[in-house]
Design a protein around this motif. Structure first.
Motif, PDB file in Angstrom:
ATOM      1  N   LEU A 245      35.265 -14.415  -6.791  1.00  0.00           N
ATOM      2  CA  LEU A 245      35.744 -15.115  -7.982  1.00  0.00           C
ATOM      3  C   LEU A 245      35.066 -16.462  -8.185  1.00  0.00           C
ATOM      4  N   THR A 246      34.313 -16.937  -7.175  1.00  0.00           N
ATOM      5  CA  THR A 246      33.537 -18.170  -7.373  1.00  0.00           C
ATOM      6  C   THR A 246      32.539 -17.970  -8.508  1.00  0.00           C
ATOM      7  N   THR A 247      31.901 -16.812  -8.492  1.00  0.00           N
ATOM      8  CA  THR A 247      30.853 -16.542  -9.477  1.00  0.00           C
ATOM      9  C   THR A 247      31.166 -15.312 -10.324  1.00  0.00           C
ATOM     10  N   CYS A 248      32.192 -14.580  -9.943  1.00  0.00           N
ATOM     11  CA  CYS A 248      32.558 -13.316 -10.599  1.00  0.00           C
ATOM     12  C   CYS A 248      31.478 -12.253 -10.481  1.00  0.00           C
TER      13      CYS A 248
END
Lengths: 305, 771, 178
Positions: free
Chosen positions: B637-640
């Motif tokens: 979810l940091t970068t998806c």
């Protein structure tokens, strides 16, 4: 410094491959950018191959051994402008002392690209998506430019003047890049978010170098430098973010503070690889991840130390 | 070219009279590919590797607007135009249209045109640099179409008009009573699902070389899947009969459907240039940008699904509205649509079902065949809808599939009875076992909850897709094709497979030879496939639709048996125990008294395969391969970004004729499916043509993106092909999309409903879940 | 200041291609700005090197220059003075990669195969016994649309197990049938 006019009386040669830097600078003095400086060719030849193949006059720098060097010093490494990404990634001092640079060099295109692409080319091509500039910004690199008028060294953070424009004069060549070793205890974080895992152009990338003081729980940011790719028209440092974090306890930095600072630093856009909204949001997440990783390392150091 | 009837009659003895050849076990053997050495050593000749004496290079000038009217062609200054061969629509001697299902697409636009990138003018010159400069010096003065239509919804709402009604085909397949089904349903799910265009990215761009030989025959050689399609267009466009046009297949660097129909255009263009140049050879090879701009893509789709079930999960009704963006001309859209419609209900039993399918016209360049054609799009939609229905019912996706899977005795929505040759539960069970689906689904749910609580950005998901894919042409297609192939032998007992099936990487130069060698009891090295040349090989049908090994394999097997019977009867070949030497001796004896030794066979459909195209009922395919695929993903979810962490592909394909080639087909198809799901997005420019038409900007997976794909086969010989083989080339394209999106949705708790799913989409969905 | 740079072409350019000397003096090398890919395919008749994209993205044109993998569409021949260029035609026939690719079914349509073999050769020179992840990373600049890469990994790992470089393993690698 005055800008020399490159009004040559003779047309530039189609191909000039000087054997010495002095000859290269002399040619540059005479023809300026009418003679396109090339080394690894991995960016510029893509343009030649498209459409009607208009091939420019070329100043081929690949024979200049003095530009293809890596010289470690006591406080810094100086890398010649035409050193290849593969050479940088494989160098033991860079791997040990500047690991983010080794990582960005290894993520520049593919193996075949890394064997040819040069660090100087990656800078001078001035793409906002270039892979190595974020790391150079985070490490606080300095560039040495030379011309027949002499050499000068400038901070990389001020080098990119606008989209595809730099502070280099028409008669200058980038000669070397000097990268200071981070102070002991400084914590690096580099992440490239590409369109895929290899052979990719970044949607966004961040390099961060964070210095802290104090013990695990109360560690405070003493200094933080950032470099972003694909977050604006040029590779971007984030001075507002650096200021905003200075003196802050690591544990207290939240997404809101980071986002507010980055709003001033970054100007991402929608393009073929991503969206402004995604880039803005991921930029914040990456900074938080960098700080999180710094917290973990501080805690680890406290535990092991 | 036809073989003289007497030769045919000579071998038309009953093949069944001959004793079976000794079994060599070649069917099922992992023999090395016959085409491998030349390809690995770089010796195989692709069209761009060929140089013909006095050869010119050809280039194409294309429209820039999304449809409109061509006012004028301006030839700019600074070019010695007299040195160029120039061809426009006025130079077409025959019919100015490619000969596909309809003849609506001009080979060269004359006055009206329908899309950007439509060919208008052809140029040829010996010097490629001058040629490129000349292309840039031509200006087409176009009056643009005032209201171009770029989406399925806009086309159906007739916001702008491409052709009257904007619909190329409108099909309806139905069974039972939808109203009654709806009344019985206790839970209903409704959803809208979309898939994007996909570019084939065969690594060899398309190209052709045309010349007129000393005998006055127009010879066109190049990269293609379907030599007889090319021949059909060439005879129509040039006005020549088939005896004066010859099409020769070169080593072809990948096709995947992309070289089914478009090569006819390039062949026509090269031929027109050569004819105007007095028969001089003209090479017309696209660079990557032109190839991606001009050639067809997988049809974008949108599917509206309403399905309902009883509380126990038993399906009561399916109501599916399936639409494909056909682009600006009909091309292959009708067959892509019919396959999509027939596969839309998935491998599920439902007594009350309705599938409406429409191929609509837009101002995009025409879309066309791409591995699976239509099925990956409609299977994606039903699989996602099944997940949605399971959610609504409180069942797991697995439970819902178990309840409704087609089983022996059932009839599909198309009306086809399901026989006992496939145990689909066994396929599903193996996929569950090999992937650890059930345990992982539970474990991921728990770890995702933990990570959400602790702020860890990683999420994990697992997704299941179950599907089947019909092999061969749809419905009566194989009957209409009546494909023909031959087997011949020379005095030394060397055997050739004589068929128009075109090797493009899928392996038929090896598998067809395996079939024939086994039927003749010969070592594989005694059999090879003859070069595909329309002056030598009969029309074995196009090399498409997972039909080659199964349908053409069956034909060449029959031809081989006839040849063997002929040798036994007329040349003293021992009916048993004959080795290659005895075979060669018999061939020599036979050819002492006969001009040739050759046997022919033609496809005869199984008696039970009947299809009524007018009502879309019957048995549309003689054989189906069945599969269950499981995808595992990790989402950061940091970068998806979505990383595929595991992929399991289990399929039942009848008989695996060559395990290495079969596994290679599945692995390659799965990876194309992974690209379709996670990477590949066609960005349309303002003119409706592909804007990211470079490999730097259209992203296909690299080796670094692909985890080990685990492939398993089950073999229950029930296919109509050799030893019970079924077609399998397209099957692996169907599963990755739905399995991967299910995994992503299960990781995030999201309801993403379209492919491809890029990090930007994941981010939007994750934000939606959070709020 | 006036540059010393000559406006006329410099001294003769020469390099070796698959062991053969090429020189601008005898006309076997054209303009320095010519792409190495064009020299190979159009002038030297070495068509085993393929053009898939012309922008360094697909790797179909990959060759070895002094043992290092490069994309020949992005190399001007003017930079090759004194270099050794190896295209697929110059790879020793007993290179275990060749037979390993055939055995594993690593070539389907074959258009990426020569470049892939050379990428694998370069990888094995850097790392004689690579891990699967090293193989995946080392070949990531060579796009294949047919195989899904799995059989290529198998081929490279098999070749690594068979011997680090051509002609060095006991008994020699099984050659490819011609």
């Amino acid at each position: 410094m005055s800008t020399p006019a490159a009004h040559a009386s003779r047309p530039p040669p189609a191909w000039y491959r000087p054997g010495t830097l002095a000859d290269a600078l002399a040619a540059r003095a005479e023809w300026g950018r009418d003679l396109v400086a090339m080394a690894g060719c991995t960016d510029l030849m893509v343009g030649w191959n498209a459409g009607a193949r208009r091939v420019p006059s070329v100043l081929d720098l690949s024979a200049l051994a003095e530009l293809r060097t890596i010289e470690p010093g006591p406080d810094a490494v100086t890398i010649g402008a035409t050193m290849s990404c593969a050479g940088i990634a494989a160098h033991p001092v860079i791997a040990a002392r500047l690991p983010m640079l080794a990582a960005s060099a290894r993520q520049t295109g593919s193996v075949a690209i890394q064997n040819r692409a040069t660090l100087g080319g990656n800078i001078m091509n001035a793409s906002p998506a270039a892979d190595n500039p974020p790391v150079l910004l985070a490490y606080g690199a300095r560039l040495t430019l030379a011309s027949v008028r002499g050499a000068r060294t400038i901070g990389y953070d001020a080098f990119h003047a606008g989209y595809k424009r730099t502070l280099a004069e028409a008669d200058e060549l980038l000669v070397s890049i000097t990268i200071p070793f981070p102070p002991p205890g400084a914590i690096g974080y580099y992440r490239k978010v590409g369109t895929r895992r290899a052979q990719a152009i970044s949607k966004i990338a961040l390099a961060a170098l964070v210095e802290t003081s104090g013990a695990a729980d109360g560690a405070v940011v003493r200094g933080a430098r950032f470099g972003f790719a694909s977050a604006g028209p040029v590779p971007l440092p984030a001075p507002a973010l650096s200021r905003a974090l200075h003196g802050m306890p690591l544990a207290s930095i939240d997404a809101g503070r980071v986002a507010q600072a980055l709003a001033a630093d970054l100007s991402p856009m929608d393009d073929i690889r991503s969206t402004a909204a995604y880039r803005r949001s991921v930029a914040v997440n990456l900074v938080l991840a960098a700080l999180q990783s710094a917290r973990r390392e501080v805690a680890q150091a406290a535990y092991t130390g | 070219m036809k073989v003289p009837d007497d030769a045919m009659a000579a071998v038309a003895v009953a093949a069944t009279a001959a004793a079976a050849a000794p079994r060599l076990g070649l069917l099922g053997a992992a023999v090395a590919r016959k085409d491998a050495p030349a390809k690995i050593l770089g010796q195989a000749r692709y069209v761009d590797d060929l140089v013909r004496p006095g050869m010119l290079h050809g280039a194409t000038v294309r429209t820039r607007c999304a449809g409109g009217t061509l006012e004028r062609i301006e030839f700019g200054p600074g070019i010695d135009w007299d040195a160029f061969v120039v061809v426009s629509a006025a130079d077409v001697p025959g019919i100015n249209a490619t000969q596909m299902i309809e003849q609506d697409q001009p080979v060269l636009a004359d006055r009206c045109f329908r899309h950007a990138g439509e060919p208008v003018l052809l140029l040829a010159h010996p010097d490629r640099d001058l040629l490129r400069a000349a292309v840039e010096a031509v200006t087409l003065h176009e009056w643009p179409e005032p209201s171009p239509v770029f989406s399925i919804d806009d086309a159906l709402a007739q916001r702008g008009q491409v052709c009257p009604g904007n619909v190329y085909r409108d099909y309806l397949m139905q069974r039972g009573d939808i109203a009654a089904g709806e009344a019985a349903a206790e839970v209903v799910f409704e959803g809208r699902f979309e898939t994007g265009a996909q570019e084939h990215v065969y690594i060899e761009p398309q190209g052709m070389i045309a010349h007129v030989d000393a005998a006055g025959v127009l010879v066109v050689e190049g990269s293609m899947q379907c030599p007889y399609y090319v021949l059909g267009t060439l005879t129509a466009v040039t006005g020549r009969d088939a005896g004066r046009v010859r099409v020769v297949h070169c080593t072809t660097g990948g096709g995947f459907g992309g070289k089914e129909e478009y090569p006819s255009h390039i062949a026509a263009h090269a031929a027109l240039l050569s004819l105007k140049a007095g028969g001089r050879p003209v090479k017309l090879v696209y660079d990557r940008s032109e190839d991606m701009l001009a050639t067809p893509k997988r049809h974008p789709s949108r599917t509206l699904v309403r399905i309902g079930a009883r509380r126990d999960g038993r399906l009561c009704f399916m109501d599916i509205d399936f639409a494909l963006d056909g682009g600006a001309y009909t091309t292959l859209s009708p067959v892509v649509l019919s396959r999509g419609v027939i596969h839309a209900p998935g491998p599920y039993a439902c007594a009350n079902a309705r599938v409406r399918g429409r191929a609509v016209a837009t101002h995009h360049p025409p879309n066309g065949a791409f591995r699976g054609f239509g099925a990956p799009q409609s299977i994606f939609a039903i699989e996602q809808a099944m997940d949605g229905l399971a959610r609504a019912l409180g069942l797991s996706p697995l439970e819902l599939r178990r309840v409704n899977m087609l089983r022996p005795g059932d009839r599909s929505v198309a009306g086809q009875p399901i026989d006992h040759t496939t145990d689909f539960d066994a396929v599903l069970d193996q996929a569950l076992r090999e992937s650890g689906y059930v345990a992982k689904r539970e474990a991921f749910a728990a770890s995702n909850a933990r990570n959400a609580a602790s702020g860890d950005p990683l999420r994990h998901g697992i997704g299941l897709a179950t599907f089947h894919h019909g092999a061969g042409f749809t419905g009566n297609g194989e009957v209409v094709l009546a494909s023909e192939a031959r087997v011949r032998a020379d005095v030394d007992g060397r055997v050739e497979v004589v068929a128009s099936s075109s090797e493009m990487g899928q392996g038929n130069t090896t598998t067809l030879c395996q079939v024939v060698a086994e039927a003749l009891g010969l070592p594989l090295d005694r059999v090879s496939q003859a070069p595909v040349d329309t002056f030598d090989v009969p029309d074995s049908g196009p090399t498409v639709a997972s039909r080659t090994c199964m349908v053409v394999g069956l034909i060449v097997e029959q031809a081989a048996r006839r040849l063997r019977a002929e040798l036994i009867e007329k040349a003293g070949l021992p009916a048993s125990g004959a080795d290659e030497h005895a075979f060669a001796a018999a061939c020599a004896r036979y050819l002492d008294g006969h001009p040739r030794l050759e046997a022919q066979a033609r496809y005869e459909p199984p008696a039970n395969v009947q299809w009524d195209e007018t009502v879309f009922q019957g048995s549309p395919y003689a054989s189906y391969a069945w599969a269950a695929y499981v995808a595992e993903v990790e989402v950061d979810l940091t970068t998806c970004e979505v990383a595929l962490s595991g992929f399991t592909a289990v399929q039942e394909v009848g008989k695996v004729v060559n395990p290495v080639i079969a596994a290679g087909q599945v692995e390659g198809g799965v990876v194309q499916g992974i690209g379709f799901a996670l990477f590949e997005k066609v960005s349309w420019g303002g003119n409706g043509a592909m804007a990211n038409n470079r490999l730097t900007n259209y992203i296909i997976p690299t080796s670094a993106d692909i985890p080990p794909v685990r492939v398993f086969f089950q073999e229950q010989p029930g296919g109509i092909g050799p030893a019970g083989a079924k077609g399998l080339g397209e099957l692996p394209m169907d599963g990755p999309g739905p399995a991967i999106l299910s995994a992503v949705n299960s990781a995030l708790g999201s309801r993403i409903a379209s492919l491809p799913v890029l990090p930007e989409d994941v981010m939007a969905a994750a934000a939606g879940v959070a709020s | 200041m006036r540059a010393q740079a000559p406006a006329a072409p410099g001294p003769a350019l020469s390099f070796t291609l698959n062991g053969r000397n090429l020189s601008s003096a005898d006309g076997s090398i054209g303009a320095p700005t010519m792409r190495l890919l064009d020299l190979l395919r159009l002038h030297a008749g070495q068509t085993g090197t393929k053009e898939g994209c012309g922008e360094g993205e697909c790797g179909a044109c990959a060759v070895l220059v002094d043992g290092e993998l490069v994309n020949s569409c992005l190399v001007p021949v003017g930079q090759l003075h004194g270099c050794n260029v190896t295209s697929i035609e110059g790879l020793p026939r007993d290179d275990p990669l060749l037979s390993a690719f055939a055995r594993a079914g690593a070539a389907q349509c074959g258009i990426c195969t020569p470049g892939m073999v050379l990428a694998a050769r370069a990888l094995l020179e850097r790392s004689a016994q690579p891990s699967l992840d090293e193989v995946r990373e080392g070949l990531a600049g060579n796009l294949c649309r047919c195989t899904g890469y799995a059989r290529i990994y198998t081929a490279v790992l098999d070749a690594a197990a068979a011997g680090a470089s051509p002609g060095t393993q006991a008994g020699g690698a099984p050659g490819l049938p011609e």
